[in-house]
Design an enzyme around this catalytic site. Sequence first.
Site, PDB file in Angstrom:
ATOM      1  N   PRO A  85       0.895  -1.011   0.065  1.00 22.32           N
ATOM      2  CA  PRO A  85       0.101   0.147  -0.212  1.00 22.32           C
ATOM      3  C   PRO A  85       0.654   1.277  -0.018  1.00 22.32           C
ATOM      4  O   PRO A  85       1.783   0.998   0.664  1.00 22.32           O
ATOM      5  CB  PRO A  85      -0.331   0.211   1.011  1.00 22.32           C
ATOM      6  N   ASN A  86      -0.081   2.052  -1.033  1.00 27.69           N
ATOM      7  CA  ASN A  86       0.730   3.809  -0.637  1.00 27.69           C
ATOM      8  C   ASN A  86       2.320   3.575  -1.342  1.00 27.69           C
ATOM      9  O   ASN A  86       2.582   5.196  -1.720  1.00 27.69           O
ATOM     10  CB  ASN A  86       1.137   4.784   0.957  1.00 27.69           C
TER      11      ASN A  86
ATOM     12  N   ARG B 276       5.266  12.216  -3.219  1.00 28.09           N
ATOM     13  CA  ARG B 276       5.073  12.683  -1.924  1.00 28.09           C
ATOM     14  C   ARG B 276       5.883  12.630  -0.851  1.00 28.09           C
ATOM     15  O   ARG B 276       6.568  11.593  -0.933  1.00 28.09           O
ATOM     16  CB  ARG B 276       3.797  12.311  -1.351  1.00 28.09           C
TER      17      ARG B 276
ATOM     18  N   TYR C 229      11.458   8.966   0.301  1.00 25.52           N
ATOM     19  CA  TYR C 229      11.176   8.206  -0.460  1.00 25.52           C
ATOM     20  C   TYR C 229      11.680   8.751  -1.864  1.00 25.52           C
ATOM     21  O   TYR C 229      11.940   7.725  -2.669  1.00 25.52           O
ATOM     22  CB  TYR C 229       9.340   7.391  -0.506  1.00 25.52           C
TER      23      TYR C 229
ATOM     24  N   ASN D 145       7.866  -5.565  -1.332  1.00 24.82           N
ATOM     25  CA  ASN D 145       8.010  -4.646  -0.404  1.00 24.82           C
ATOM     26  C   ASN D 145       6.974  -4.494  -0.357  1.00 24.82           C
ATOM     27  O   ASN D 145       5.902  -3.660  -0.643  1.00 24.82           O
ATOM     28  CB  ASN D 145       8.785  -3.179  -1.477  1.00 24.82           C
TER      29      ASN D 145
ATOM     30  N   ALA E 230       3.458  -1.172   4.790  1.00 24.17           N
ATOM     31  CA  ALA E 230       3.071  -0.906   6.305  1.00 24.17           C
ATOM     32  C   ALA E 230       2.461  -2.445   6.187  1.00 24.17           C
ATOM     33  O   ALA E 230       2.803  -2.726   7.373  1.00 24.17           O
ATOM     34  CB  ALA E 230       2.180  -0.039   6.329  1.00 24.17           C
TER      35      ALA E 230
ATOM     36  N   ASP F 249       1.984 -15.847   6.919  1.00 25.17           N
ATOM     37  CA  ASP F 249       1.672 -16.768   5.830  1.00 25.17           C
ATOM     38  C   ASP F 249       1.606 -17.648   4.666  1.00 25.17           C
ATOM     39  O   ASP F 249       2.230 -19.029   4.412  1.00 25.17           O
ATOM     40  CB  ASP F 249       0.448 -17.231   7.076  1.00 25.17           C
TER      41      ASP F 249
ATOM     42  N   GLU G  52      13.083  -8.929   0.640  1.00 23.57           N
ATOM     43  CA  GLU G  52      12.281  -7.901   1.282  1.00 23.57           C
ATOM     44  C   GLU G  52      13.340  -6.861   0.908  1.00 23.57           C
ATOM     45  O   GLU G  52      14.319  -6.980   1.126  1.00 23.57           O
ATOM     46  CB  GLU G  52      12.198  -8.500   2.417  1.00 23.57           C
TER      47      GLU G  52
ATOM     48  N   HIS H 250      12.616  -2.571   1.401  1.00 21.95           N
ATOM     49  CA  HIS H 250      12.606  -1.503   1.845  1.00 21.95           C
ATOM     50  C   HIS H 250      13.151   0.192   1.673  1.00 21.95           C
ATOM     51  O   HIS H 250      14.329  -0.014   1.470  1.00 21.95           O
ATOM     52  CB  HIS H 250      12.225  -1.479   3.075  1.00 21.95           C
ATOM     53  N   ILE H 251      12.534   0.461   1.228  1.00 23.36           N
ATOM     54  CA  ILE H 251      13.643   2.127   0.399  1.00 23.36           C
ATOM     55  C   ILE H 251      13.722   2.941   1.472  1.00 23.36           C
ATOM     56  O   ILE H 251      14.674   3.547   1.774  1.00 23.36           O
ATOM     57  CB  ILE H 251      12.122   2.975  -0.206  1.00 23.36           C
ATOM     58  N   SER H 252      13.069   2.911   2.331  1.00 29.33           N
ATOM     59  CA  SER H 252      13.820   3.737   3.807  1.00 29.33           C
ATOM     60  C   SER H 252      14.663   2.834   4.331  1.00 29.33           C
ATOM     61  O   SER H 252      14.225   1.536   4.829  1.00 29.33           O
ATOM     62  CB  SER H 252      12.924   4.767   4.581  1.00 29.33           C
TER      63      SER H 252
ATOM     64  N   ARG I 232      13.662   4.597  11.271  1.00 23.06           N
ATOM     65  CA  ARG I 232      12.389   5.522  11.712  1.00 23.06           C
ATOM     66  C   ARG I 232      12.013   5.079  13.505  1.00 23.06           C
ATOM     67  O   ARG I 232      12.452   4.237  14.122  1.00 23.06           O
ATOM     68  CB  ARG I 232      11.578   5.326  10.980  1.00 23.06           C
TER      69      ARG I 232
ATOM     70  N   ARG J 150       8.095   0.687  12.925  1.00 23.01           N
ATOM     71  CA  ARG J 150       8.792   0.065  11.654  1.00 23.01           C
ATOM     72  C   ARG J 150       9.788  -1.032  12.058  1.00 23.01           C
ATOM     73  O   ARG J 150      10.350  -1.721  10.924  1.00 23.01           O
ATOM     74  CB  ARG J 150       8.436   0.730  10.765  1.00 23.01           C
TER      75      ARG J 150
END
Length: 148
Positions: free
Chosen positions: A11-12, A19, A24, A75, A78, A88, A99, A101-103, A108, A112
């Site tokens: 999501p997002n 934004r 990001y 990725n 959230a 699962d 896996e 993650h950009i950040s 953070r 997270r």
Amino acid sequence: MSSLVYVLNGPNLNMIGTREPEIYGYTTLKDVENECKALGAELGLAVDFRQSNHEGLLVDWVQEARTKAAGIIFNPAAYTHYSIAIMDALKSCSCPILEVHISNVHQREEFRHLSYVSKVATGVMAGFGTHGYSLAMRHMAFLLKDKK
Ligand code: CA2
């Protein structure tokens, strides 16, 4: 023949590049898709790149990847931090799971720092910006090199 890699996004992530650039960056998800596909062509990997804001659809895609993909780059955004359903689904996959993650999630907020996905992932990248996807593609090619 190219190995098929699913690159899944939660999501997002469709909002990156437009934004919160201080977290990001300015690269859009479409740019990331193009980069993964161009790199995939060099590395001998076919890329199926998807994004959804819906947990159940991400679970469906992981289940689909179980029978169709040689590897998963994910990725989960959230959902990383609380989706037992996604964990699962990934647990039943025998292929490599990277896996991304950009950040740097560890710098953070506390919430997270926990990843349910890391519990089942082969490897984790965080804090490399969108370049983390390219790094994951290269590592996926390395993991799959003897499996073609
Ligand atoms: O750093 C990452 O890649 C994350 O997976 C991104 C998620 C976040 O919830 C994770 O903790 C870390 C957020 C996805 C992007 O969200 C945006 C929201 C508004 C504007 C731009 C992006």
